[in-house]
Design a protein around this motif. Structure first.
Motif, PDB file in Angstrom:
ATOM      1  N   PRO A 185     -16.507 -12.017  -0.053  1.00  0.00           N
ATOM      2  CA  PRO A 185     -15.534 -12.926   0.137  1.00  0.00           C
ATOM      3  C   PRO A 185     -14.092 -11.835  -0.641  1.00  0.00           C
ATOM      4  O   PRO A 185     -13.589 -11.065  -1.103  1.00  0.00           O
ATOM      5  N   ASN A 186     -12.780 -12.277   0.025  1.00  0.00           N
ATOM      6  CA  ASN A 186     -11.686 -12.611  -0.617  1.00  0.00           C
ATOM      7  C   ASN A 186     -11.145 -10.892  -0.970  1.00  0.00           C
ATOM      8  O   ASN A 186      -9.609 -10.930  -1.250  1.00  0.00           O
ATOM      9  N   GLN A 187     -11.690 -10.137  -0.042  1.00  0.00           N
ATOM     10  CA  GLN A 187     -11.260  -8.487   0.027  1.00  0.00           C
ATOM     11  C   GLN A 187     -10.346  -8.066   2.048  1.00  0.00           C
ATOM     12  O   GLN A 187     -11.373  -9.502   2.429  1.00  0.00           O
ATOM     13  N   VAL A 188     -10.139  -7.620   2.082  1.00  0.00           N
ATOM     14  CA  VAL A 188      -8.085  -8.075   3.234  1.00  0.00           C
ATOM     15  C   VAL A 188      -8.695  -6.092   3.613  1.00  0.00           C
ATOM     16  O   VAL A 188      -9.257  -5.517   3.417  1.00  0.00           O
ATOM     17  N   PHE A 189      -9.478  -6.366   4.637  1.00  0.00           N
ATOM     18  CA  PHE A 189     -10.360  -5.571   5.987  1.00  0.00           C
ATOM     19  C   PHE A 189      -8.926  -4.757   6.657  1.00  0.00           C
ATOM     20  O   PHE A 189      -8.895  -6.056   7.694  1.00  0.00           O
ATOM     21  N   SER A 190      -8.486  -4.155   7.390  1.00  0.00           N
ATOM     22  CA  SER A 190      -8.037  -3.604   8.537  1.00  0.00           C
ATOM     23  C   SER A 190      -8.899  -3.229  10.002  1.00  0.00           C
ATOM     24  O   SER A 190     -10.048  -3.900   9.419  1.00  0.00           O
ATOM     25  N   ARG A 191      -8.532  -3.610  10.530  1.00  0.00           N
ATOM     26  CA  ARG A 191      -9.283  -3.751  12.230  1.00  0.00           C
ATOM     27  C   ARG A 191     -10.223  -2.518  12.778  1.00  0.00           C
ATOM     28  O   ARG A 191     -10.615  -2.227  12.641  1.00  0.00           O
TER      29      ARG A 191
END
Length: 249
Positions: A185-191
């Motif tokens: 949760p609350n982590q950003v991941f690129s495509r």
């Protein structure tokens, strides 16, 4: 596609996959014969349909573990077949398409396909893709812990997700994608990161991720056009907001 057939050697069962049943839907007989031989040699049972209506009948009566579905079929095309299957079944679907445009691949994914292969393809590559998708769908491996967050209850052993007490009708890839986000949760991941972590691809069409995020939002958001759970971080990727609340929650 390389039309050379495998040598007639005893079939070996893929470790952990058992004698899984594959429904192959392909109207070109030569391609169907070659693919069926390779799947048999890999230890799979194979049912075969050469048109969409027969495919729907076999899917209902034979309960396949995975469907390899040609995009272009006589009568009822693969996109419509996939849509109808998705109304009653969550079986993994690999779409096979001779149309190489991005719009066509997106249409196949939006119909509910979990994966796709573009013609011409290597039958060995297709078998490897089948094994990869099956490994994510079967329950014979040691399950990860249940996840409970933001009103979600995700059970990897049964591959079910409850949201606010309601079971979500998720496809294979939708489940995997949501599970990945709920555990981080609350982590950003690129495509690029998502396609490698969830699909297991080192490279691939990034629109695959975009379509699956859109499909997932339609099932978990109050308003998919204004998502509060699965957020877009512009120029970076996506983030699951564990502290978000629906208006009715």
């Amino acid at each position: 596609m390389n039309s050379q057939r495998p040598q007639a050697t005893p079939a070996t069962r893929p470790p952990g996959l058992g004698n899984r049943r594959i429904l192959l839907v392909e109207d070109e007989q030569t391609i169907a014969d070659v693919v069926r031989d390779y799947l048999h040699q890999a230890g799979f049972q194979v049912d075969y349909a050469k048109d969409g209506f027969t495919a729907l009948q076999l899917a209902a009566s034979r309960s396949p573990d995975l469907i390899v579905l040609d995009r272009l079929l006589p009568g009822l095309d693969g996109v419509e077949v996939c849509r109808r299957i998705r109304q009653t079944m969550s079986v993994p679907v690999i779409m096979v398409t001779a149309l190489g445009t991005e719009d066509d691949r997106i249409l196949g994914l939006e119909s509910g396909a979990d994966d796709y292969v573009t013609k011409p393809f290597s039958p060995r590559e297709l078998v490897l893709r089948v094994k990869s998708v099956l490994r994510r769908s079967i329950k014979e491996f040691t399950p990860e812990p249940v996840v409970e967050t933001a009103g979600f209850h995700l059970d990897p052993a049964s591959r079910t997700v409850l949201h606010q007490g309601r079971q979500l009708p998720l496809t294979l890839r939708e489940f995997d994608l949501l599970a990945f986000f709920l555990r981080r949760p609350n982590q950003v991941f690129s495509r690029e990161e998502l396609i490698k972590a969830v699909w297991g691809w080192d490279f691939g069409d990034l629109s695959t991720v975009t379509v699956h995020v859109r499909r997932l939002r339609e099932k978990i958001e109050d308003d998919p056009n204004k998502p509060v759970l699965l957020k877009t971080v512009w120029g970076v990727g996506y983030r699951f907001e564990s502290g978000a609340r629906h208006a009715g929650a």
